[in-house]
Scaffold this motif. Structure first.
Motif, PDB file in Angstrom:
ATOM      1  N   ARG A  18      43.557  -3.979  32.644  1.00  0.00           N
ATOM      2  CA  ARG A  18      42.620  -3.187  31.830  1.00  0.00           C
ATOM      3  C   ARG A  18      42.722  -1.718  32.240  1.00  0.00           C
ATOM      4  O   ARG A  18      41.810  -1.173  32.852  1.00  0.00           O
ATOM      5  CB  ARG A  18      41.194  -3.704  32.015  1.00  0.00           C
ATOM      6  N   THR A  23      48.287   1.349  27.115  1.00  0.00           N
ATOM      7  CA  THR A  23      47.938   1.361  25.697  1.00  0.00           C
ATOM      8  C   THR A  23      49.171   1.273  24.798  1.00  0.00           C
ATOM      9  O   THR A  23      49.259   0.411  23.931  1.00  0.00           O
ATOM     10  CB  THR A  23      47.118   2.628  25.349  1.00  0.00           C
ATOM     11  N   SER A  46      40.659  -2.096  21.986  1.00  0.00           N
ATOM     12  CA  SER A  46      39.557  -1.180  22.251  1.00  0.00           C
ATOM     13  C   SER A  46      38.559  -1.799  23.229  1.00  0.00           C
ATOM     14  O   SER A  46      38.128  -1.149  24.187  1.00  0.00           O
ATOM     15  CB  SER A  46      38.860  -0.824  20.929  1.00  0.00           C
ATOM     16  N   GLY A  47      38.221  -3.062  23.015  1.00  0.00           N
ATOM     17  CA  GLY A  47      37.315  -3.759  23.929  1.00  0.00           C
ATOM     18  C   GLY A  47      37.945  -4.016  25.279  1.00  0.00           C
ATOM     19  O   GLY A  47      37.296  -3.859  26.321  1.00  0.00           O
ATOM     20  N   HIS A  48      39.213  -4.395  25.274  1.00  0.00           N
ATOM     21  CA  HIS A  48      39.934  -4.710  26.511  1.00  0.00           C
ATOM     22  C   HIS A  48      40.003  -3.494  27.435  1.00  0.00           C
ATOM     23  O   HIS A  48      39.834  -3.609  28.647  1.00  0.00           O
ATOM     24  CB  HIS A  48      41.339  -5.210  26.153  1.00  0.00           C
ATOM     25  N   GLU A  50      38.165  -0.702  26.969  1.00  0.00           N
ATOM     26  CA  GLU A  50      36.922   0.069  26.881  1.00  0.00           C
ATOM     27  C   GLU A  50      37.212   1.506  26.460  1.00  0.00           C
ATOM     28  O   GLU A  50      36.728   2.469  27.056  1.00  0.00           O
ATOM     29  CB  GLU A  50      36.141   0.010  28.202  1.00  0.00           C
ATOM     30  N   ARG A  51      38.027   1.633  25.405  1.00  0.00           N
ATOM     31  CA  ARG A  51      38.412   2.924  24.836  1.00  0.00           C
ATOM     32  C   ARG A  51      37.951   2.942  23.382  1.00  0.00           C
ATOM     33  O   ARG A  51      37.960   1.896  22.714  1.00  0.00           O
ATOM     34  CB  ARG A  51      39.930   3.136  24.871  1.00  0.00           C
TER      35      ARG A  51
END
Length: 159
Positions: A18, A23, A46-48, A50-51
């Motif tokens: 994470r 990315t 995005s969840g993985h 936290e972006r």
């Protein structure tokens, strides 16, 4: 079009830490696995990581190698550079539309071909030029396009 299961996306994400530095690598893997970067994949990424989704979307649209829409098995790139344009490159686009029924940014109904209009292919001496899966077709005449696409389709046929 193939339906992408959340389990497939999660399995891919779980192979990466994470960390935002992964990315682009994750997006490239999605592109390889699914043929494009699906919206579900961006949401999960995005969840993985936290972006924000907007940040991931900016990355996905910056790189030409990534696509947010499904692409065909065979990618056709037609040059729209100055020399190709002057040497009737638009006739090639018209010929592709007549042969396959698609325009730039579209995919054939059978998922075989996608068409992209590019600024330059770096082969001005071959103008007008198109590239299909890395093979250059120079001084291409619209009348010969059916023959080219039929040959490409035939390569995938196994008897």
């Amino acid at each position: 079009m193939r339906i992408i299961a959340g389990e497939e996306i999660n399995a891919l994400l779980n192979t990466y830490p994470r960390n935002a530095m992964y990315t682009l690598a994750v997006m490239q893997d999605m592109q390889r696995q699914f043929g494009y970067v699906p919206r579900e994949g961006l949401d999960a990424l995005s969840g993985h990581l936290e972006r924000p989704l907007s940040e991931l979307y900016a990355i996905a649209t910056f790189y030409k190698a990534l696509s947010l829409t499904p692409r065909g098995k065979h990618i056709i790139k037609v040059c729209d550079g100055t020399v190709c344009h002057i040497r009737a490159g638009t006739n090639v686009l018209d010929g592709i539309y007549r042969a396959l029924g698609i325009g730039p940014g579209e995919m054939t109904d059978d998922g075989e071909f996608s068409l992209e209009l590019v600024n330059c292919l770096g082969a001005c001496a071959l103008a007008p030029v198109m590239v299909v899966d890395g093979t250059y077709y120079g001084k291409i005449a619209p009348e010969s396009l059916h023959e080219v696409f039929d040959a490409i389709r035939a390569e995938g046929v196994i008897d």
